[in-house]
Design a protein around this motif. Structure first.
Motif, mmCIF file in Angstrom:
data_model
loop_
_atom_site.group_PDB
_atom_site.id
_atom_site.type_symbol
_atom_site.label_atom_id
_atom_site.label_comp_id
_atom_site.label_asym_id
_atom_site.label_seq_id
_atom_site.Cartn_x
_atom_site.Cartn_y
_atom_site.Cartn_z
ATOM 1 N N ILE A 276 67.140 27.828 31.337
ATOM 2 C CA ILE A 276 65.897 28.161 32.045
ATOM 3 C C ILE A 276 66.131 28.208 33.550
ATOM 4 C CG2 ILE A 276 63.587 27.282 32.612
ATOM 5 C CD1 ILE A 276 63.439 26.313 29.691
ATOM 6 N N MET A 277 66.918 27.282 34.067
ATOM 7 C CA MET A 277 67.179 27.282 35.508
ATOM 8 C C MET A 277 67.873 28.568 35.941
ATOM 9 S SD MET A 277 68.218 23.325 36.006
ATOM 10 C CE MET A 277 68.688 23.290 37.723
ATOM 11 N N ILE A 278 68.873 28.973 35.178
ATOM 12 C CA ILE A 278 69.572 30.211 35.553
ATOM 13 C C ILE A 278 68.606 31.396 35.468
ATOM 14 C CG2 ILE A 278 71.425 31.811 34.909
ATOM 15 C CD1 ILE A 278 72.961 29.352 33.859
ATOM 16 N N LEU A 279 67.845 31.447 34.393
ATOM 17 C CA LEU A 279 66.921 32.574 34.217
ATOM 18 C C LEU A 279 65.879 32.634 35.334
ATOM 19 C CD1 LEU A 279 66.264 32.643 30.352
ATOM 20 C CD2 LEU A 279 67.693 34.176 31.688
ATOM 21 N N THR A 280 65.355 31.464 35.738
ATOM 22 C CA THR A 280 64.349 31.498 36.811
ATOM 23 C C THR A 280 64.901 32.126 38.064
ATOM 24 O OG1 THR A 280 64.613 29.125 36.549
ATOM 25 C CG2 THR A 280 62.396 29.885 36.928
ATOM 26 N N GLY A 281 66.133 31.770 38.401
ATOM 27 C CA GLY A 281 66.760 32.349 39.585
ATOM 28 C C GLY A 281 66.705 33.864 39.537
ATOM 29 N N PHE A 282 66.921 34.424 38.349
ATOM 30 C CA PHE A 282 66.953 35.876 38.215
ATOM 31 C C PHE A 282 65.567 36.507 38.159
ATOM 32 C CE2 PHE A 282 71.241 35.019 37.315
ATOM 33 C CZ PHE A 282 71.912 36.183 37.589
ATOM 34 N N TYR A 283 64.713 35.880 37.365
ATOM 35 C CA TYR A 283 63.379 36.458 37.220
ATOM 36 C C TYR A 283 62.730 36.633 38.590
ATOM 37 C CZ TYR A 283 62.772 36.463 32.146
ATOM 38 O OH TYR A 283 62.858 36.751 30.818
ATOM 39 N N ARG A 284 63.030 35.691 39.488
ATOM 40 C CA ARG A 284 62.392 35.765 40.806
ATOM 41 C C ARG A 284 62.895 36.942 41.623
ATOM 42 N NH1 ARG A 284 61.486 29.520 41.289
ATOM 43 N NH2 ARG A 284 59.410 29.568 40.367
ATOM 44 N N THR A 285 64.057 37.494 41.246
ATOM 45 C CA THR A 285 64.561 38.632 42.024
ATOM 46 C C THR A 285 64.126 39.967 41.426
ATOM 47 O OG1 THR A 285 66.606 38.854 40.772
ATOM 48 C CG2 THR A 285 66.642 37.340 42.638
ATOM 49 N N ILE A 286 63.547 39.935 40.239
ATOM 50 C CA ILE A 286 63.158 41.206 39.614
ATOM 51 C C ILE A 286 61.806 41.662 40.170
ATOM 52 C CG2 ILE A 286 62.593 42.352 37.446
ATOM 53 C CD1 ILE A 286 64.369 40.290 36.065
ATOM 54 N N PRO A 287 61.739 42.909 40.587
ATOM 55 C CA PRO A 287 60.488 43.397 41.179
ATOM 56 C C PRO A 287 59.330 43.308 40.189
ATOM 57 C CG PRO A 287 62.170 45.139 41.037
ATOM 58 C CD PRO A 287 62.805 43.902 40.594
#
Lengths: 292, 438, 298
Positions: free
Chosen positions: C176-187
């Protein structure tokens, strides 16, 4: 818009299964660990409630703070090495020839289990037959360092394989993050005449700052509870010179049969992790997350 | 309305999870009962087929024989390597889930289990089936308050094994006294040969040196007395022993960086003839006699000698050894098949005694009649030594409590790495022992 | 090192479209860059080569010779031993099942949670994220005894479900931590547009967001896979029947009371790394494809 995206039913549906699982399998053990910390218990037979005695002892325990310091050092070391991984990932994510192949290769150590890595590095560090010292002797060094047997350098010697082992982990994540940066933004900047360093610094890195932040937390928390390779290579020795929190916890609980005290150490470790995470959050949120 | 939905989803999820759990539990319980009316004895041991093939096969054969003789019994084994065995035993004990029969070490290891009321006393089967079967004194290592809780399987004593070829090359004789031993060390060190290899990282292999020196300087009972509070750890003889260890370190008497070497790493130096001597216990004998993995050429070069006596020391008898029982069998107190488990473990010990020397090269804790056995000469000699031994001091770390044992390992490592002084070495032991006797 | 390499590299990238104008300087830069990258590559590949040599050695050779040395008489028998005495045939299958099932559940559950936390609006999202993050901070050995008791109370000891549930629970926080980092960069625009079009949340999640996160999903699948594949503490503690155990137990079966068969350990490790290596190479290509797929949809 907000209506659809704040549908409580959907939120519950999405979050609850995972939440129940970690509440059952992680939070109950955490609570129990804290509870065992209140006991005088060797793990076998009856427990005796002794209140906060273990925790009071923990706060005054020099060995605990020494191991905490070692764990923190590892955390700092791992965080600093993130810079190297980031640079390497920037190179690999750009369109140079063979980047794809190299990236795959760079991750190989991560696939190996700690048993294998431990054996490999024991061979590398062996004071007489080891790879490093054979090389040093060949180069004319008379008394090469004893590496893991020298209490002054053992900790730093151990950092090398640990950092090396995790290189792949961070590179793969940074790489995926960089691949997520929209191509158009980079092209646009190029047309505006930005040089590659400016592109990296002004566009790529800010865009993946959320990921970087998570990686810093993972690196520090991961280091604070790190255990495997240290236990295999030195067992925390010599004379406690490479003892870290998790190895101290393990030795107290499982080798010395002080399960109560071992639990208190485990709980202390958790608290320190929480404090560190909170600090990192504070330090890093000053830079707003980039959203677009 | 939203609330209602949430609640209903929550409920259905919980139902789902519990259903899944119930489903699994019912399936596993049916499995247990379907073991066609046989009584099942659960037996956990630490000889995996991979690493301890000989021991594994002996145990497997014994189980098969037993099951043939007792058709109503089924012995189910779970096999783990020693480290994982210890860890799992700990977890099982904390949940009161010990197997019917398991393995235990003696003295300090078994005591918490006995005090936690986990193990069944075995005196009844010893009297009935195994009277006079054991070498005197071994069974007592598994006794707490006069009752025996473990049936010993192994007995090991330690010797200095040496490479005869290296000794001949430098015209060295087997040392009888510590002074002579030091001369040997000096000659070897001067000629760039590693005199002795020791895996001080693991603690216990290095402790052999300390224990023997304490035995030779302070007399054969001194370490046992320390454990029982009859002598002090800061006895001058013990300080002297620690000093002599460091003298050897200073002379270059041990392999470089020993405090980072495991026993296996250290053994490599001896097996590859980079080190002239290796102080270890009789469990290594197969490597010097029967093991198919080691060349005959190497085996022929290996001899052994008893640890030298110390001039002016109290332990004047070279036939006093440092050693001890290895693993033994326990029977769980809460076992539902306790009677059967006891019977099987006595059977196992007996049969083990008959087979272990010949098949696995392990010296059993039961008496061995060498006359009818075809054994390598080194075994015959050592079994003879054992019958003539004046004393076997059980390893200090085996005798002491788990906490003292772990501390002892750490301190011996530090002693070999010169990270503690002899005075500090004994003081830290004394403190921990005092804390325990409070 | 890295700084210079990086500069030269980025120069090179910038100049890449104008190949004809390559100067001597950039060529030297390329040379240095590839030299450094090559050295790193050798360092990273070396363990695999070492493991292979190791797996063909006798115990004596393992400890006596330099780790570079070739075995004098390759012990192919180590592989036979690994396969028979190590029971790899049984263990291998279990490892695959546990790993695949646990990885799938983890990644799906984690995606749900991350989507809800980063994309949807609710008051407790921060707290819930914190709960998941804190779950990463407990040392594994502290949880062993409590977990054993929990599984015992629901009769899951010696049942593979206990292993799969543990793997999922303990990997959820990091995933979840890794995914959150990414989700926040997706427009967010794409999702916002979808909402305007009247899409349901489920459709947005499954048809828009999930495909856009394929690169990071592949990454977390790789990480989860490696963790589960190499895990042995849970397996040893919660399982007792031989028929349920995994390949790491096979490795540990060669560690003995007084003797450890290192050659056979090497062989077992070598056999056990092959499937992960293949899976990794295949998944690793997916990391690149994701964003393209996502933008097509948008």
């Amino acid at each position: 818009m907000k209506g659809v995206m704040s549908n409580k039913f959907v939120i519950t549906l999405y979050v609850l299964p995972a939440l129940i699982l970690i509440l059952l399998l992680i939070y109950i053990p955490i609570v129990l660990t804290g509870y065992y910390g209140l006991m005088d218990w060797n793990g076998i037979g009856k427990m005796k409630f002794i209140g906060l005695e273990n925790y009071i002892e923990l706060v005054q325990d020099k060995k605990f703070w020494q191991s905490t310091w070692h764990s923190l050092l590892l955390g700092i070391f791992s965080t600093v090495s993130l810079v190297g991984y980031l640079v390497l990932s920037l190179i690999l994510a750009s369109k140079i020839k063979g980047a794809n192949f190299l990236r795959k290769i760079y991750l190989i150590p991560m696939l190996l289990s700690s048993v294998a890595i431990g054996q490999l590095w024991a061979k590398i560090f062996d004071p007489t037959n080891g790879m490093i010292n054979r090389l040093l002797v060949m180069l004319g060094v008379d008394n090469p360092p004893l590496w893991l047997a020298d209490s002054n350098i053992v900790l730093y010697a151990l950092f090398i394989p640990i950092v090396w082992q995790y290189a792949g982990f961070y590179i793969i994540i940074f790489y995926a993050a960089l691949k997520n940066v929209p191509e158009e933004l980079i092209e646009a900047a190029k047309i505006d005449g930005a040089n590659p360093i400016q592109i990296a610094y002004k566009i790529k890195i800010p865009l993946i700052s959320g990921v970087i932040k998570v990686m810093v937390i993972l690196a520090i928390v991961g280091s604070l509870k790190y255990f495997d390779l240290i236990f295999v290579l030195t067992g925390g020795g010599p004379n406690g010179a490479s003892e870290v929190m998790a190895s101290y916890m393990y030795r107290e609980a499982f080798s010395k049969y002080n399960f109560g005290y071992g639990s208190a150490i485990g709980f202390g470790l958790l608290v320190i992790c929480l404090i560190m995470t909170w600090l990192i959050q504070k330090l890093l949120t000053s830079k707003e997350d980039v959203q677009f | 309305m939203v609330k209602k939905k949430t609640v209903s989803v929550l409920m259905s999820l919980i139902m789902l999870v519990s259903l899944a759990l119930v489903g699994c539990s019912s399936s596993s319980s049916t499995e247990e009962s379907s073991a066609d009316d046989k009584k099942v004895i659960k037996f956990m041991h630490l000889w995996p087929e991979g690493s301890s093939n000989a021991q594994f096969s002996i145990v497997k054969d014994i189980i098969e024989e037993y099951e043939k003789e007792h058709t109503d019994i089924k012995v189910e084994t779970e096999i783990l390597n020693p480290d994982q065995y210890r860890e799992k035993l700990k977890v099982l004990a904390s949940s009161n889930e010990l197997p019917d029969i398991g393995m235990t070490w003696s003295d300090g290891f078994i005591k918490p289990y006995v005090e936690g009321d986990m193990l069944a006393p075995l005196d009844d089967i010893v009297d009935a089936n195994l009277k006079d079967a054991f070498i005197p004194g071994v069974k007592e290592s598994y006794a707490v308050d006069g009752k025996t809780y473990g049936l010993p399987l192994e007995l090991n004593i330690s010797y200095v094994f040496y490479n005869k070829e290296i000794f001949e090359k430098f015209n060295l004789d087997v040392p009888q006294t510590f002074e002579e031993y030091k001369n040997v060390v000096k000659t070897l060190a001067d000629n760039g040969v590693v005199p002795a290899t020791v895996g001080a990282k693991d603690g216990w292999p290095a402790s052999f040196w300390f224990m023997y020196l304490a035995d030779r300087i302070g007399g054969s009972t001194i370490l046992t007395d320390v454990i029982h509070g009859k002598a002090k750890m800061d006895d001058p003889a013990i300080v002297k022993a620690a000093e002599e260890v460091q003298n050897l370190v200073d002379m270059g008497g041990f392999v470089k960086g020993s405090s980072a070497l495991s026993n296996d790493d250290a053994k490599g130096y001896f097996m590859n003839e980079q080190a002239a001597m290796f102080l270890t216990a009789t469990w290594e004998l197969p490597n010097y006699t029967t093991s198919p993995d080691v060349s005959q050429e190497f085996k022929d070069k290996i001899g052994y000698f008893k640890f030298p006596t110390y001039e002016g020391g109290k332990g004047t008898d070279i036939n006093s050894y440092v050693g001890g029982p290895g693993v033994g069998l326990f029977v769980a107190k809460d076992s539902k098949v306790q009677k059967e488990a006891k019977d099987f473990s006595a059977y196992l010990v007996k049969k083990w005694g008959e087979k272990s020397v010949t098949d696995a090269g392990v010296i059993p804790a039961t008496k061995v009649d060498t006359d009818n056995l075809d054994l390598a000469p080194m075994y015959i000699e050592i079994l003879k030594d054992l019958s003539e031994a004046s004393n076997v001091t059980t390893y200090f770390d085996t005798q002491s409590s788990p906490a003292v044992s772990e501390l002892h390992h750490d301190l011996v490592t530090a002693l070999f790495g010169k990270q503690v002084t002899p005075e500090d070495f004994v003081k830290q032991h004394a403190d921990e022992l005092a804390q325990e006797q409070e | 090192m890295s700084k210079i390499a990086y500069e030269t590299e980025t120069n090179a990238t910038l100049l890449a479209p104008y190949k004809s104008s390559k100067t001597l300087g950039t060529r030297i830069g390329y040379g240095i860059l590839y030299f450094i990258l090559g050295v790193i590559a050798i360092v990273q590949v070396y363990p695999l080569v070492w493991l292979f040599l190791f797996s063909l050695k006798t115990n004596q050779e393992v400890f006596g010779m330099s780790p570079f040395a070739f075995p004098q008489d390759p012990q192919w028998g180590n592989y036979v031993k690994a396969w028979t005495a190590g029971h790899i045939d049984v263990y291998f299958f279990n490892s695959v099942i546990y790993t695949v099932v646990a990885v799938l559940i983890t990644v799906i559950l984690a995606s749900f949670v991350t989507f809800a936390i980063t994309r949807m609006y609710w008051k407790l999202s921060g707290l819930v994220l914190g709960l998941f993050m804190a779950g990463y901070m407990i040392p594994l050995h502290s949880t062993l005894i409590p977990l054993f008791n929990i599984f015992k109370s629901v009769n899951l000891i010696d049942n593979p479900i206990s292993i799969i549930l543990s793997y999922v629970a303990f990997n959820l926080p990091i995933t979840i931590m890794i995914l959150t980092g990414f989700y926040r960069t997706i427009p967010r625009e794409i999702e916002e547009a979808a909402v305007m079009d009247g899409c349901s949340v489920h459709r947005i999640f499954f048809q828009i967001t999930l495909p856009m996160t394929v690169p990071v999903l592949s990454t977390t699948v790789i990480i989860n896979m490696i963790y589960n594949w190499n895990e042995f503490v849970f397996v040893n503690t919660f399982l007792s029947s031989d028929k349920w155990k995994t390949i790491t137990v096979g490795v540990n079966n060669f560690v003995g009371q007084y003797l450890t068969d290192w050659g056979a350990i090497g062989a077992t490790l070598m056999i056990s790394i092959i499937p992960v290596l293949i899976a990794y190479f295949l998944l690793s290509d997916r990391i690149v494809e994701g964003i393209a797929a996502g933008s097509v949809k948008g």
